[in-house]
Design a protein around this motif. Sequence first.
Motif, PDB file in Angstrom:
ATOM      1  N   UNK A   1       8.951 -69.675 -22.173  1.00  0.00           N
ATOM      2  CA  UNK A   1       8.428 -69.896 -20.827  1.00  0.00           C
ATOM      3  C   UNK A   1       6.923 -70.113 -20.934  1.00  0.00           C
ATOM      4  N   UNK A   2       6.345 -70.921 -20.049  1.00  0.00           N
ATOM      5  CA  UNK A   2       4.890 -71.139 -20.062  1.00  0.00           C
ATOM      6  C   UNK A   2       4.164 -69.981 -19.386  1.00  0.00           C
ATOM      7  N   UNK A   3       3.840 -68.930 -20.139  1.00  0.00           N
ATOM      8  CA  UNK A   3       3.293 -67.697 -19.593  1.00  0.00           C
ATOM      9  C   UNK A   3       1.770 -67.711 -19.675  1.00  0.00           C
ATOM     10  N   UNK A   4       1.126 -67.339 -18.575  1.00  0.00           N
ATOM     11  CA  UNK A   4      -0.320 -67.151 -18.613  1.00  0.00           C
ATOM     12  C   UNK A   4      -0.615 -65.779 -19.199  1.00  0.00           C
ATOM     13  N   UNK A   5      -1.416 -65.707 -20.271  1.00  0.00           N
ATOM     14  CA  UNK A   5      -1.729 -64.401 -20.865  1.00  0.00           C
ATOM     15  C   UNK A   5      -2.369 -63.467 -19.845  1.00  0.00           C
ATOM     16  N   UNK A   6      -2.055 -62.171 -19.969  1.00  0.00           N
ATOM     17  CA  UNK A   6      -2.641 -61.173 -19.085  1.00  0.00           C
ATOM     18  C   UNK A   6      -1.962 -61.042 -17.748  1.00  0.00           C
ATOM     19  N   UNK A   7      -0.755 -61.604 -17.594  1.00  0.00           N
ATOM     20  CA  UNK A   7      -0.076 -61.525 -16.293  1.00  0.00           C
ATOM     21  C   UNK A   7       1.265 -60.812 -16.361  1.00  0.00           C
ATOM     22  N   UNK A   8       1.590 -60.168 -17.472  1.00  0.00           N
ATOM     23  CA  UNK A   8       2.883 -59.505 -17.593  1.00  0.00           C
ATOM     24  C   UNK A   8       2.902 -58.180 -16.834  1.00  0.00           C
TER      25      UNK A   8
END
Length: 339
Positions: free
Chosen positions: A196-203
Amino acid sequence: MNGDWLIRGRDGRLTVYLPSGDAVLCRAELGPGGPWEDDPRTVGGAQKLHPEAAVGQGADGYAHLAAWRPTAPGESGLVHSTHFRPHLAPLDWTPIGHPDKKGDRTGPPAVTVDGAGRGYVFVRNGNGGVSLRNQKVKGGWGGWLDLEGHDVEGELAAVTGESGLVELYASVPGGILRWRQESDGRKPVRTEGVEAPVRPGTLCALATSAEHTTVFFTDGSGDLCAWRPGEKPVTLLAVAGPGPVSAVRCVIEGYDCTVLAQRSASGRVAFAAYPTEQESAGAWWTESGPRLPADAVVSVALDEHEEVVAASLSPSTGTVLLTRRKDEPGLALEAWREI
């Protein structure tokens, strides 16, 4: 603070954990429902810390904290503290070392607590994977464990499922990595992740049933997505603003709901709620409270009545605002007030 920095202790009182320069502060209610202590207290004694501490809470209500501290020029080590009761002082910081034996900070830590009350401290290591050090069954700490992995970015999301078993999630370019314990006290092992195209720091990870953890993340197009291992990620709604959401489960009008909160692009706090694990029901943001500074963050929890309570923190000003759910239908909130 990585993790839920607004928590309810086993006596029903709320505590907030606040970064402040080279320290972590805590401030608690004097009794369930307030009022609050006049002044915050320093966690762990006089040791100087680096920013980006982490906090996690066990089913026993105890809070576990981890942070980096400077040890020598260009070098740092991790420390751990436990806070048993809101009215008690947290324990002094205990050194737990460095995942690479020595060196500078490798990434922000994450903390969770297993079903037996043992703390687990995760951190990115110098190889770009993840290392773990956890408390042992008979007391003390085990050695550092290399959980492997690669190209880990941003903050880790550690969570304990309703089973009491520990899970960890990490964003990497193009996906999310996952580790999970197979049984009590065992080393978490790498298991299926997701592309998935995940933005770092948003989990943000939340135990949403006896079987599942739901992971929330922002994708490359700015949508908030929800993913449960074994399923495909689904788009929930457009994010309200930057950074991760804070999430909590609660009962609203007889329904098990997941409540999300995030500082919106307008500077206010946005809330959304939907039936837990039923993303297809849809959700939408409703903004609340005053406009906050750009560095403000939000955390949600349950109070002594199992009702939603939310706090906002602006590290630049040290201001903490709090609101609680009203005794009205839906997710109606009281006016925000400074504590």
